[in-house]
Design an enzyme around this catalytic site. Structure first.
Site, PDB file in Angstrom:
ATOM      1  CB  SER A  16      -0.972  -0.051   1.175  1.00 42.54           C
ATOM      2  OG  SER A  16      -1.964   0.936   1.053  1.00 42.54           O
ATOM      3  CG  ASP A  63      -6.719  -1.957  -3.932  1.00 44.88           C
ATOM      4  OD1 ASP A  63      -7.074  -0.785  -3.717  1.00 44.88           O
ATOM      5  OD2 ASP A  63      -5.630  -2.422  -3.550  1.00 44.88           O
ATOM      6  CG  HIS A 101      -5.979  -1.729  -0.131  1.00 44.43           C
ATOM      7  ND1 HIS A 101      -5.087  -1.421  -1.128  1.00 44.43           N
ATOM      8  CD2 HIS A 101      -5.440  -1.249   1.021  1.00 44.43           C
ATOM      9  CE1 HIS A 101      -4.055  -0.781  -0.618  1.00 44.43           C
ATOM     10  NE2 HIS A 101      -4.243  -0.666   0.689  1.00 44.43           N
TER      11      HIS A 101
END
Length: 310
Positions: free
Chosen positions: A158, A251, A281
Site C-alpha cells: 500500500s 481495490d 485492499h
C-alpha cells in the site's frame, strides 16, 4: 461487486470505516493495531530481532528493527528493506510486522523494518526521506550487518509499496544505492485517482476512493507533486530494478498498479504481475485463514525469494 467466494462471508461481517482515516488518527492507529493483533507472532525463536536507530535526514532518529533468520549460515545474507503501509499515517506495530517476519523466514533474508515519520504530523517528504536514509544506511553497513550489498531489495504494501517504488526512482536518480528488486504489494502510486477502479470501488467497508483522497490530501503539501511522492507521475521508468506488482480486483488502486507495471515493461524493466480477482485492499488481514490469502502471500514471497537467490 464480484466478491471471491472465499471472502463473501468475511465481507458480510465487516463494518463501514470512516472516509477520512486521518480525521481521528489516534483511533485509526488503535484500530489497525487491533486488526493486526491476531496476526502478530509469538517469539518462537525463528527470527532474531534487534532494535537500532538510523540517523535521519533532519537530525531525527529513525527507529528500525533488524530481523535475522535464526540459524543462518556464516555467509552474507540477502537483505530486504521492508516498508509498512497504512496510508502514510498508521501501520506501525509494537513488534515487526507479520509481513516483515514472513520475508525473513521465507526468503532467508536479513530484513530491516523501518519506522518512518508519519502523517499528519510529518507530510511528504519526511517519511520518504527517512526510508531513503535507511536504504543508504543499510547499503553502507552491509558488511557489518552480514548482508550482501549486491542483493538488497525493497518491499512494501500500500503506502509502503508507494515508498518502495519511490526509493527505486530516487536510487536511480541520486546515484544509488543499488537495488536488486522491488516488491510492490497493492501499491498506491497516483494521487490523481483518475482510473476506472478508483471510481468503481465505493463500498464504505473497503478502502475506497474517498479514503484514498483523504490520504493523499494529508500526505502531500501544496504545490507540484514529486514523482517521489506519487511514482506514477514519473515520466521515465527506465533503468529501474526488476519488479513484482500485486493488485486486487476490488481495490481502487488496482488499475494504477497495473498501469505502472505496464509502463515498467514498456521501459524494459522485467516485471511479474499478480492480480487477485474478487479480493479487496489488504484482504489478507481480514481473512488470514483463507486459502486465497495463503496462496497470495506464498506467490509474492516465492517471487522475492527467487529474485534474491537467482
Amino acid at each position: 461487486m464480484n466478491v471471491h467466494p472465499e471472502l463473501a462471508g468475511v465481507l458480510a461481517g465487516m463494518a463501514p470505516r470512516p472516509d477520512d482515516p486521518v480525521a481521528d488518527i489516534e483511533a485509526t492507529r488503535a484500530g489497525f493495531k487491533a486488526l493486526m493483533a491476531p496476526l502478530m507472532r509469538p517469539d518462537d525463536g525463528a527470527v532474531l530481532i534487534e532494535k537500532a536507530a538510523v540517523p535521519g535526514p533532519d537530525g531525527n532518529e529513525i527507529p528500525v528493527q533488524i530481523l535475522r533468520p535464526a540459524g543462518a549460515g556464516p555467509g552474507p545474507l540477502p537483505a530486504v528493506l521492508y516498508i509498512h503501509g497504512g496510508g502514510f499515517s498508521y501501520g506501525e506495530l509494537d513488534g515487526p510486522s507479520p509481513m516483515a517476519r514472513d520475508v525473513c523466514t521465507e526468503t532467508g533474508s536479513l530484513v530491516v523494518n523501518v519506522h518512518y515519520r508519519l502523517v499528519p504530523e510529518h507530510p511528504f517528504p519526511a517519511g520518504f526521506e527517512d526510508c531513503y536514509a535507511t536504504l543508504r544506511w543499510l547499503a553502507a553497513n552491509a558488511d557489518a550487518l552480514g548482508a550482501d550489498p549486491a542483493r538488497i531489495a525493497v518491499a512494501g504494501a500500500s503506502a509502503g509499496g508507494c515508498l518502495a517504488a519511490a526509493l527505486c526512482l530516487a536510487a536511480r536518480d541520486r546515484g544509488g544505492p543499488a537495488i536488486a528488486f522491488q516488491t510492490l504489494l497493492i501499491p498506491c502510486l497516483d494521487d490523481r485517482l483518475a482510473t476506472p477502479s478508483s471510481h468503481r470501488i465505493t463500498d464504505p467497508r473497503l478502502t475506497n476512493r474517498a479514503k484514498m483522497r483523504a490520504m493523499w490530501d494529508a500526505y502531500l503539501p501544496c504545490g507540484a507533486v514529486s514523482p517521489y511522492a506519487a511514482p506514477a507521475r514519473a515520466d521515465d521508468l527506465s533503468g529501474l530494478p526488476p519488479a513484482y506488482v500485486l493488485t486486487c480486483g476490488l481495490d481502487p488502486l488496482r488499475d494504477e498498479g497495473l498501469d505502472y507495471a505496464r509502463r515498467l515493461m514498456e521501459a524494459g524493466v522485467p516485471v511479474e504481475v499478480k492480480d487477485v480477482p474478487g479480493a479487496w485492499h489488504l484482504f489478507e488481514a481480514s481473512a488470514p485463514g483463507t486459502d486465497l490469502a495463503r496462496r497470495t502471500t506464498r506467490h509474492w514471497l516465492t517471487a522475492l525469494y527467487a529474485a534474491l537467490t537467482s
